[in-house]
Design a protein around this motif. Structure first.
Motif, PDB file in Angstrom:
ATOM      1  N   GLU A  38     -49.161 -35.723-100.747  1.00  0.00           N
ATOM      2  CA  GLU A  38     -49.758 -35.398-102.045  1.00  0.00           C
ATOM      3  C   GLU A  38     -49.986 -33.890-102.174  1.00  0.00           C
ATOM      4  O   GLU A  38     -49.736 -33.291-103.226  1.00  0.00           O
ATOM      5  N   GLN A  39     -50.463 -33.279-101.083  1.00  0.00           N
ATOM      6  CA  GLN A  39     -50.707 -31.833-101.110  1.00  0.00           C
ATOM      7  C   GLN A  39     -49.402 -31.062-101.238  1.00  0.00           C
ATOM      8  O   GLN A  39     -49.310 -30.077-101.967  1.00  0.00           O
ATOM      9  N   LYS A  40     -48.378 -31.534-100.528  1.00  0.00           N
ATOM     10  CA  LYS A  40     -47.082 -30.874-100.600  1.00  0.00           C
ATOM     11  C   LYS A  40     -46.496 -30.974-102.012  1.00  0.00           C
ATOM     12  O   LYS A  40     -45.948 -30.001-102.540  1.00  0.00           O
ATOM     13  N   ASP A  41     -46.673 -32.151-102.625  1.00  0.00           N
ATOM     14  CA  ASP A  41     -46.197 -32.325-104.000  1.00  0.00           C
ATOM     15  C   ASP A  41     -46.912 -31.375-104.947  1.00  0.00           C
ATOM     16  O   ASP A  41     -46.330 -30.847-105.896  1.00  0.00           O
ATOM     17  N   MET A  42     -48.183 -31.176-104.663  1.00  0.00           N
ATOM     18  CA  MET A  42     -48.979 -30.285-105.507  1.00  0.00           C
ATOM     19  C   MET A  42     -48.444 -28.853-105.403  1.00  0.00           C
ATOM     20  O   MET A  42     -48.324 -28.139-106.405  1.00  0.00           O
ATOM     21  N   ALA A  43     -48.083 -28.459-104.176  1.00  0.00           N
ATOM     22  CA  ALA A  43     -47.532 -27.110-103.972  1.00  0.00           C
ATOM     23  C   ALA A  43     -46.183 -26.978-104.689  1.00  0.00           C
ATOM     24  O   ALA A  43     -45.919 -25.958-105.355  1.00  0.00           O
ATOM     25  N   GLN A  44     -45.335 -28.017-104.564  1.00  0.00           N
ATOM     26  CA  GLN A  44     -44.033 -27.972-105.230  1.00  0.00           C
ATOM     27  C   GLN A  44     -44.192 -27.888-106.754  1.00  0.00           C
ATOM     28  O   GLN A  44     -43.512 -27.112-107.428  1.00  0.00           O
ATOM     29  N   ASP A  45     -45.137 -28.646-107.261  1.00  0.00           N
ATOM     30  CA  ASP A  45     -45.382 -28.648-108.702  1.00  0.00           C
ATOM     31  C   ASP A  45     -45.823 -27.253-109.184  1.00  0.00           C
ATOM     32  O   ASP A  45     -45.399 -26.779-110.229  1.00  0.00           O
ATOM     33  N   ALA A  46     -46.660 -26.607-108.375  1.00  0.00           N
ATOM     34  CA  ALA A  46     -47.112 -25.263-108.754  1.00  0.00           C
ATOM     35  C   ALA A  46     -45.930 -24.293-108.752  1.00  0.00           C
ATOM     36  O   ALA A  46     -45.775 -23.488-109.673  1.00  0.00           O
ATOM     37  N   LEU A  47     -45.086 -24.395-107.731  1.00  0.00           N
ATOM     38  CA  LEU A  47     -43.902 -23.523-107.682  1.00  0.00           C
ATOM     39  C   LEU A  47     -43.007 -23.775-108.901  1.00  0.00           C
ATOM     40  O   LEU A  47     -42.521 -22.842-109.531  1.00  0.00           O
ATOM     41  N   ASN A  48     -42.833 -25.054-109.247  1.00  0.00           N
ATOM     42  CA  ASN A  48     -41.994 -25.396-110.405  1.00  0.00           C
ATOM     43  C   ASN A  48     -42.499 -24.727-111.676  1.00  0.00           C
ATOM     44  O   ASN A  48     -41.717 -24.239-112.480  1.00  0.00           O
ATOM     45  N   ARG A  49     -43.793 -24.718-111.828  1.00  0.00           N
ATOM     46  CA  ARG A  49     -44.343 -24.144-113.062  1.00  0.00           C
ATOM     47  C   ARG A  49     -44.393 -22.630-113.047  1.00  0.00           C
ATOM     48  O   ARG A  49     -44.286 -21.993-114.069  1.00  0.00           O
ATOM     49  N   TRP A  50     -44.601 -21.979-111.873  1.00  0.00           N
ATOM     50  CA  TRP A  50     -44.801 -20.521-111.831  1.00  0.00           C
ATOM     51  C   TRP A  50     -43.532 -19.730-111.564  1.00  0.00           C
ATOM     52  O   TRP A  50     -43.500 -18.512-111.752  1.00  0.00           O
ATOM     53  N   TRP A  51     -42.477 -20.387-111.092  1.00  0.00           N
ATOM     54  CA  TRP A  51     -41.275 -19.637-110.716  1.00  0.00           C
ATOM     55  C   TRP A  51     -40.696 -18.831-111.880  1.00  0.00           C
ATOM     56  O   TRP A  51     -40.555 -17.605-111.792  1.00  0.00           O
ATOM     57  N   TRP A  52     -40.364 -19.537-112.979  1.00  0.00           N
ATOM     58  CA  TRP A  52     -39.689 -18.836-114.075  1.00  0.00           C
ATOM     59  C   TRP A  52     -40.571 -17.792-114.745  1.00  0.00           C
ATOM     60  O   TRP A  52     -40.123 -16.653-114.965  1.00  0.00           O
ATOM     61  N   PRO A  53     -41.854 -18.133-115.037  1.00  0.00           N
ATOM     62  CA  PRO A  53     -42.713 -17.083-115.601  1.00  0.00           C
ATOM     63  C   PRO A  53     -42.818 -15.854-114.681  1.00  0.00           C
ATOM     64  O   PRO A  53     -42.919 -14.731-115.159  1.00  0.00           O
ATOM     65  N   SER A  54     -42.759 -16.077-113.346  1.00  0.00           N
ATOM     66  CA  SER A  54     -42.831 -14.920-112.431  1.00  0.00           C
ATOM     67  C   SER A  54     -41.594 -14.039-112.576  1.00  0.00           C
ATOM     68  O   SER A  54     -41.690 -12.812-112.512  1.00  0.00           O
ATOM     69  N   LEU A  55     -40.434 -14.666-112.760  1.00  0.00           N
ATOM     70  CA  LEU A  55     -39.216 -13.871-112.959  1.00  0.00           C
ATOM     71  C   LEU A  55     -39.283 -13.090-114.271  1.00  0.00           C
ATOM     72  O   LEU A  55     -38.847 -11.939-114.361  1.00  0.00           O
ATOM     73  N   MET A  56     -39.871 -13.726-115.281  1.00  0.00           N
ATOM     74  CA  MET A  56     -39.997 -13.063-116.588  1.00  0.00           C
ATOM     75  C   MET A  56     -40.957 -11.887-116.523  1.00  0.00           C
ATOM     76  O   MET A  56     -40.842 -10.923-117.264  1.00  0.00           O
ATOM     77  N   MET A  57     -41.917 -12.005-115.594  1.00  0.00           N
ATOM     78  CA  MET A  57     -42.944 -10.982-115.460  1.00  0.00           C
ATOM     79  C   MET A  57     -42.348  -9.603-115.173  1.00  0.00           C
ATOM     80  O   MET A  57     -42.961  -8.576-115.458  1.00  0.00           O
TER      81      MET A  57
END
Lengths: 94, 318
Positions: free
Chosen positions: B181-200
């Motif tokens: 569950e914790q690992k899924d939570m980390a993956q989910d966070a990466l999924n959401r923050w990856w593209w906005p970080s590139l846009m940054m």
């Protein structure tokens, strides 16, 4: 709308034996608050052992436009430097 | 001053920058240099201040005292960074109140990444790892920028920033070594923050209107696309170490070029968020404006107290 908090210049001595150095500035209502804020803003990682705060309006600064007349006269006074004087190599401890 | 004289001063000015000389606040500078610096430094300061909000959201709910102390220190650092940058900006003759006014009225921008919500604890990990990681890549070259007060502020910021990224990565690492569950939570966070970080790292070079002038003034040392590539190349191996998957099916190592190829960035989303239509734009601005307005009586009371003390001191002296 009342008066804004004045600006203060912050000087920090990083350790005893060294001089206070300009670290930056911040706004505070009085000197005491400026000191407290300077502690939080500029010394969060033990950067200092002593702080001076000076209200920015109390600082008189030279104008870079006058740098010529202020600083250039020193440039042709090489006789103020030890290397200006020719001494034989045999002279020691001088 | 005649046009001829201004042109002459401009040439001397450009030559000083070309020689890597620093420009200090009282030196003569072209009006455009002053304005560009006020714009960029204030935007940077606003980003630090607004950037406190998404993380401040988790301070009271941090999973342990250790995490809480670290997050609190990080958010406090961001306040400090905002203050260094505001005061560097004020050396160019703009007041703090004007700067706040520009932020609150929406005239000034801040980094649009902070308009995304932080919905789980893993977001604290992803923000530290990715958002601070991208920020560091942006900021390190600025330690060498031509305007003295900005360069000095950036040296302090960069020194403090590296703890931010490490604490974020450590949060991710802990989650990735935890339960499914914790690992899924980390993956989910990466999924959401990856593209906005590139846009940054900003619009593509072809779309970036300020790049050329900023390069000349050493306000920028690498182009947005170069910075983005650098970010991707250094982050992909870190994701592998965590055992997480970067949410980009086109991401793949290009042996020939020695860099990662990556998929298309959704620039429509980027511009939507910049224009104020991101998930949290309104919420962020409301938080800033109400903090400023609700704090007015405190600022006034402190000033009134200082005036009273001063008056008393004068009276005693007489």
């Amino acid at each position: 709308m009342s008066k804004n908090w004045p600006l203060w210049e912050i000087f920090v001595r990083s350790k005893n034996g060294l001089e206070h150095r300009h670290f930056g500035s911040l706004h505070a209502s009085d000197a005491e608050m400026a000191l407290e804020n300077a502690r939080d803003v500029y010394t969060r990682r033990s950067e200092g052992v002593s702080i001076w705060v000076v209200e920015s309006t109390n600082i008189t600064a030279s104008n870079p436009e006058h740098n010529g007349e202020l600083f250039e006269p020193a440039q042709d006074k090489v006789y103020r430097h030890p290397t200006f004087y020719d001494l034989p190599d045999e002279v020691k401890h001088m | 001053m005649s046009n001829e004289q201004i042109k002459n001063l401009e040439e001397i000015f450009e030559a000083r920058i070309a020689r890597d000389e620093k420009i200090e606040p009282k030196d003569w500078m072209p009006e455009k240099y002053r304005k560009t610096h006020i714009r960029q430094m204030s935007q940077h300061a606003h980003s630090e201040i607004v950037g406190m909000l998404p993380e401040g959201n988790w301070i009271t709910r941090a999973p342990s005292l250790r995490r809480k102390a670290a997050l609190l220190a990080k958010v406090q650092d961001e306040a400090g960074h905002g203050l260094y940058l505001y005061s560097a900006c004020e050396t160019l003759g703009v007041s703090r109140d004007e700067l706040y006014e520009q932020l609150h009225s929406g005239k000034a921008k801040y980094s649009s990444i902070f308009n995304y919500p932080t919905v789980t604890w893993a977001d604290m990990g992803a923000v530290g790892w990715l958002v601070d990681g991208a920020a560091i890549i942006n900021q390190v070259p600025l330690c060498n920028t031509s305007f003295g007060p900005y360069a000095r502020a950036m040296v302090r910021v960069c020194k403090e920033e590296s703890f931010h990224q490490r604490q974020g990565f450590e949060i991710m690492l802990k989650l990735c070594n935890g339960s499914q569950e914790q690992k899924d939570m980390a993956q989910d966070a990466l999924n959401r923050w990856w593209w906005p970080s590139l846009m940054m790292l900003g619009p593509t070079d072809a779309e970036s209107i300020h790049t050329e002038q900023s390069m000349k003034w050493k306000l920028k040392r690498k182009s947005n696309d170069d910075l983005r590539q650098q970010f991707i190349d250094q982050t992909v191996p870190q994701a592998e170490l965590l055992g997480l998957t970067i949410p980009d099916p086109d991401l793949k190592w290009n042996d020939e070029k020695g860099v990662y190829d990556f998929g298309e960035i959704n620039w429509d989303e980027f511009w939507q968020v910049v224009k104020g239509h991101g998930p949290c734009n309104k919420q962020r601005m409301k938080a800033r404006v109400s903090a400023w307005e609700n704090g007015e009586w405190v600022r006034d009371a402190a000033m009134a107290y200082a005036d009273k003390k001063e008056a008393r001191k004068l009276k005693e002296a007489i």
